[in-house]
Structure formats: structure tokens, C-alpha cells
Design a protein around this motif. Structure first.
Motif, PDB file in Angstrom:
ATOM      1  N   SER A   4      -2.957  -8.624   5.399  1.00  0.00           N
ATOM      2  CA  SER A   4      -3.596  -9.823   4.865  1.00  0.00           C
ATOM      3  C   SER A   4      -5.097  -9.824   5.125  1.00  0.00           C
ATOM      4  CB  SER A   4      -2.968 -11.068   5.501  1.00  0.00           C
ATOM      5  OG  SER A   4      -3.102 -11.018   6.910  1.00  0.00           O
ATOM      6  N   SER A   5      -5.554  -8.875   5.947  1.00  0.00           N
ATOM      7  CA  SER A   5      -6.991  -8.769   6.214  1.00  0.00           C
ATOM      8  C   SER A   5      -7.748  -8.163   5.047  1.00  0.00           C
ATOM      9  CB  SER A   5      -7.229  -7.918   7.468  1.00  0.00           C
ATOM     10  OG  SER A   5      -6.643  -8.500   8.594  1.00  0.00           O
ATOM     11  N   THR A   6      -7.024  -7.577   4.115  1.00  0.00           N
ATOM     12  CA  THR A   6      -7.683  -6.961   2.965  1.00  0.00           C
ATOM     13  C   THR A   6      -7.605  -7.892   1.769  1.00  0.00           C
ATOM     14  OG1 THR A   6      -5.668  -5.824   2.258  1.00  0.00           O
ATOM     15  CG2 THR A   6      -7.116  -4.656   3.775  1.00  0.00           C
ATOM     16  N   TYR A   7      -8.671  -7.937   1.007  1.00  0.00           N
ATOM     17  CA  TYR A   7      -8.713  -8.784  -0.172  1.00  0.00           C
ATOM     18  C   TYR A   7      -8.880  -7.966  -1.447  1.00  0.00           C
ATOM     19  CZ  TYR A   7      -9.132 -12.555   3.144  1.00  0.00           C
ATOM     20  OH  TYR A   7      -8.897 -13.435   4.169  1.00  0.00           O
ATOM     21  N   ALA A   8      -9.468  -6.820  -1.312  1.00  0.00           N
ATOM     22  CA  ALA A   8      -9.668  -5.933  -2.450  1.00  0.00           C
ATOM     23  C   ALA A   8      -9.127  -4.559  -2.099  1.00  0.00           C
ATOM     24  CB  ALA A   8     -11.146  -5.831  -2.801  1.00  0.00           C
ATOM     25  N   MET A   9      -8.534  -3.915  -3.087  1.00  0.00           N
ATOM     26  CA  MET A   9      -7.993  -2.581  -2.903  1.00  0.00           C
ATOM     27  C   MET A   9      -8.574  -1.656  -3.953  1.00  0.00           C
ATOM     28  SD  MET A   9      -5.968  -2.817  -0.320  1.00  0.00           S
ATOM     29  CE  MET A   9      -5.019  -1.307  -0.438  1.00  0.00           C
ATOM     30  N   GLY A  10      -8.770  -0.421  -3.544  1.00  0.00           N
ATOM     31  CA  GLY A  10      -9.321   0.543  -4.489  1.00  0.00           C
ATOM     32  C   GLY A  10      -8.653   1.902  -4.352  1.00  0.00           C
ATOM     33  N   TRP A  11      -8.733   2.656  -5.413  1.00  0.00           N
ATOM     34  CA  TRP A  11      -8.361   4.070  -5.397  1.00  0.00           C
ATOM     35  C   TRP A  11      -9.636   4.877  -5.585  1.00  0.00           C
ATOM     36  CZ3 TRP A  11      -3.787   6.133  -4.095  1.00  0.00           C
ATOM     37  CH2 TRP A  11      -2.638   5.328  -4.162  1.00  0.00           C
ATOM     38  N   PHE A  12      -9.786   5.872  -4.740  1.00  0.00           N
ATOM     39  CA  PHE A  12     -10.904   6.802  -4.824  1.00  0.00           C
ATOM     40  C   PHE A  12     -10.334   8.213  -4.898  1.00  0.00           C
ATOM     41  CE2 PHE A  12     -14.739   4.300  -3.857  1.00  0.00           C
ATOM     42  CZ  PHE A  12     -14.147   3.101  -3.514  1.00  0.00           C
ATOM     43  N   ASN A  30       2.462  -7.816  -4.651  1.00  0.00           N
ATOM     44  CA  ASN A  30       2.047  -8.549  -3.448  1.00  0.00           C
ATOM     45  C   ASN A  30       3.201  -8.706  -2.455  1.00  0.00           C
ATOM     46  OD1 ASN A  30      -0.031  -9.024  -5.401  1.00  0.00           O
ATOM     47  ND2 ASN A  30      -0.752 -10.685  -4.116  1.00  0.00           N
ATOM     48  N   ALA A  31       4.398  -8.875  -2.957  1.00  0.00           N
ATOM     49  CA  ALA A  31       5.543  -9.065  -2.067  1.00  0.00           C
ATOM     50  C   ALA A  31       5.785  -7.845  -1.193  1.00  0.00           C
ATOM     51  CB  ALA A  31       6.792  -9.383  -2.885  1.00  0.00           C
ATOM     52  N   LYS A  32       5.418  -6.676  -1.718  1.00  0.00           N
ATOM     53  CA  LYS A  32       5.637  -5.433  -0.971  1.00  0.00           C
ATOM     54  C   LYS A  32       4.342  -4.870  -0.398  1.00  0.00           C
ATOM     55  CE  LYS A  32       9.697  -4.091  -3.681  1.00  0.00           C
ATOM     56  NZ  LYS A  32      10.322  -3.038  -4.528  1.00  0.00           N
ATOM     57  N   ASN A  33       3.239  -5.613  -0.550  1.00  0.00           N
ATOM     58  CA  ASN A  33       1.933  -5.133  -0.063  1.00  0.00           C
ATOM     59  C   ASN A  33       1.669  -3.707  -0.539  1.00  0.00           C
ATOM     60  OD1 ASN A  33       1.283  -7.487   1.300  1.00  0.00           O
ATOM     61  ND2 ASN A  33       2.212  -6.797   3.209  1.00  0.00           N
TER      62      ASN A  33
END
Length: 124
Positions: free
Chosen positions: A29-37, A74-77
Motif C-alpha cells: 500500500s506504500s506504492t501508488y504508481a507502478m511501472g515496467w522498465f 488490486n485485489a491481488k496486488n
């Protein structure tokens, strides 16, 4: 602390598809944005796609737009990267990254958490 674990990489012929997954655990929950690099040998790590946990906006590098799709559960993060019409130049180690701020950026140094990476190799 947040742990990110990627899976789904592999060897695929040009024109084929792969789907990468990134499971977040710990204080996800500490993350708000996710990315692929991704990072190819001898090259800098580059942005591929990004998404927020709380919004449907998605962001893509021009090189993958129309071929790759980022999504989340979101349910499975878990965050996914569906890669279609793969090209040899897509060959790289793909990394999942999380950011503590609610905006997607294209610069890898802006991300706080990283997975170990998964190799994607596309042959012609």
C-alpha cells in the motif's frame, strides 16, 4: 518495505506474445504508481509502461504503444504487462518498479522499489 516479484519472461519468436506479472507484497500500500522498465545489454534502463493503483490511466513508451498493455489486479496486488507483436528489439531484462508518489514518471530514478527482473528474448 515492499517486495516485487516478476514472472512470465521467456524465449519467444518475433510476432509472438508474452505476459509478465509483478506481484507486490509487504507494504504494497506504500506504492501508488507502478511501472515496467527494461534494460538491454549496454543500454540504459528505459520506461516501458506505467499505471496507478487508483486510476485507470495508463502510460506507454512510443516504442511499445499499440503492442503492449499494462493492467492491474488490486485485489491481488499484481500488475501485468501483456506484450504482443514482439520484436527482436524488445529483448531485454524487464523490471517491475513501484513508486511512493501518485504519478507515473518515465525516469527510473524516480522509483523506490524494484523487482529482480525477468529476461525476455525475442528471436527472428
Amino acid at each position: 518495505q515492499v517486495q516485487l516479484v516478476e514472472s512470465g519472461g521467456g524465449l519467444v519468436q518475433a510476432g509472438g506474445s508474452l505476459k509478465l506479472s509483478c506481484a507486490a507484497s509487504g507494504r504494497a500500500s506504500s506504492t501508488y504508481a507502478m511501472g515496467w522498465f527494461r534494460q538491454a545489454p549496454g543500454k540504459e534502463r528505459e520506461f516501458v509502461a506505467g499505471i496507478l493503483w487508483s486510476a485507470d490511466n495508463t502510460y506507454y513508451a512510443d516504442s511499445v504503444k499499440g503492442r503492449f498493455t499494462i493492467s492491474r489486479d488490486n485485489a491481488k496486488n499484481t500488475v501485468f504487462l501483456q506484450m504482443n507483436s514482439l520484436k527482436p528489439e524488445d529483448t531485454a531484462v524487464y523490471y517491475c518498479a513501484g513508486r511512493r508518489y501518485s504519478s507515473v514518471t518515465y525516469y527510473f530514478m524516480d522509483y523506490d522499489y524494484w523487482g529482480q527482473g525477468t529476461q525476455v528474448t525475442v528471436f527472428s
